[in-house]
Design an enzyme around this catalytic site. Structure first.
Site, PDB file in Angstrom:
ATOM      1  N   CYS A   1       0.869  -1.172   0.000  1.00  0.00           N
ATOM      2  CA  CYS A   1       0.000   0.000   0.000  1.00  0.00           C
ATOM      3  C   CYS A   1       0.906   1.222   0.000  1.00  0.00           C
ATOM      4  O   CYS A   1       1.569   1.506   1.005  1.00  0.00           O
ATOM      5  CB  CYS A   1      -0.918  -0.010   1.221  1.00  0.00           C
ATOM      6  SG  CYS A   1      -1.897   1.503   1.383  1.00  0.00           S
TER       7      CYS A   1
ATOM      8  N   CYS B   1      -5.330   5.742  -4.102  1.00  0.00           N
ATOM      9  CA  CYS B   1      -4.658   4.446  -4.001  1.00  0.00           C
ATOM     10  C   CYS B   1      -3.217   4.660  -4.432  1.00  0.00           C
ATOM     11  O   CYS B   1      -2.951   4.979  -5.594  1.00  0.00           O
ATOM     12  CB  CYS B   1      -5.350   3.417  -4.883  1.00  0.00           C
ATOM     13  SG  CYS B   1      -4.467   1.835  -4.986  1.00  0.00           S
TER      14      CYS B   1
END
Length: 327
Positions: A80, A230
């Site tokens: 991430c 994201c």
């Protein structure tokens, strides 16, 4: 008492749990159940989050720590990018180092403190790797293709071209004149339900090219749904943009990537072998709240007795966002 942090990168929101500070670390099942409960906005804990970031000791001597990413649905992500920036800041301040490596699911990544994006908005630069376009690494299945690069897939959306790349999270990217959230949501849901193309699901991003080295990206994230940003999605999209749009890509400058939560910058260094290209993601690492909870309640997933305090950093971040909107 145990402490968690509520944090975000480009309003991609997480809770950080440093297990090295606990007397007894949580089991994998306890971490999964904690993520599901604390990230669910219906449980009224700071409106939930997109995931739980778990900090552990690393098994590698050259890493300051390990980061695990537990999505809001309890699944574990390989990486991430937005979360990595916040964990980088956490470890940087905890151990007083500005440049180091962090162990992630698939590889050890270099991170470093960057110049602030704005007054009192700390920023970090993080390496995004490894890169693969190979079908088995995403994985995907479409006809007999070994890679899916700038290809029309009418089974997805008629008239749009798609590129699939793992960084290492799997991403499906399409460049559009204007992001249609309905199309993005429908495709994202379809490809993260049982389907014939991406058996393990995929993050889906639509990208508008605004100008030279200037993009807008919106992502439907696997295990989460729509997010404000994201990090690996913006990184993957920047790489594909550089590969496919040489008329708009300036390799000597960073790419500015706008998103619903603000903006980040990416630095792309292309290689003759595209998988050897280098990606760095640069953006804010904002701590909004601290949470105090007994360790017993943390293990039990009992979240109705938490002491919460604000850091005041979100006001600074919103000033930054307002400066973007006014520019």
């Amino acid at each position: 008492m145990a402490q968690l942090l509520k944090v975000h990168g480009s309003e991609n929101k997480f809770f950080i749990l440093d297990q090295t500070q606990l007397n007894n670390q949580l089991s994998d099942d306890e971490l999964k159940q904690l993520a599901i409960k604390i990230c669910n906005p219906k449980n009224n804990i700071l409106d939930g989050a997109d995931g739980l970031l778990v900090v552990n000791d690393s098994k590698y001597n050259d890493c300051l720590g390990q980061m695990r990413v537990i999505n809001a649905d309890g699944s574990e992500a390989k990486m991430c990018g937005n979360g990595l920036r916040t964990v980088s800041r956490y470890l940087s301040e905890k151990l007083n180092q500005d440049s180091f490596k962090i162990e992630t699911f698939e590889t050890n990544l270099s991170v470093e403190k960057s110049e602030n994006f704005y007054d009192n908005v700390p920023a970090f630069s993080v390496e995004i790797s490894p890169i693969s376009f190979a079908k088995d690494d995403l994985p995907f299945q479409y006809k007999d293709k070994l890679e899916l690069i700038d290809t029309e897939v009418p089974e997805f959306i008629s008239g749009q071209k798609f590129t699939a790349v793992a960084v290492p999270n799997p991403h499906l990217i399409s460049f559009v004149d204007e992001v249609d959230e309905d199309d993005l949501g429908e495709l994202g849901q379809a490809l993260n339900a049982p389907n014939a193309y991406f058996p393990e699901g995929v993050n889906v991003s639509f990208c508008e090219i605004l100008d030279d080295n200037k993009l807008f990206v919106q992502t439907y994230e696997r295990g989460v749904g729509f997010t404000n940003a994201c990090g690996t999605g913006m990184s993957a999209t920047s790489l594909v943009f550089a590969l496919l749009n040489e008329d708009y890509f300036n390799p000597d400058e960073d790419i500015t990537v706008y998103n619903p939560g603000g903006l980040v910058k990416t630095n792309i260094q292309l290689s003759a072998h595209k998988e050897d290209s280098k990606i760095h993601l640069i953006g804010n690492a904002t701590f909004t709240h601290t949470l105090e909870i007994s360790e017993n309640n943390l293990h039990a997933g009992t979240l109705d007795n938490i002491e919460i305090s604000e850091t005041g950093e979100e006001d600074n971040y919103q000033d930054f966002v307002n400066s973007i909107n006014e520019a």
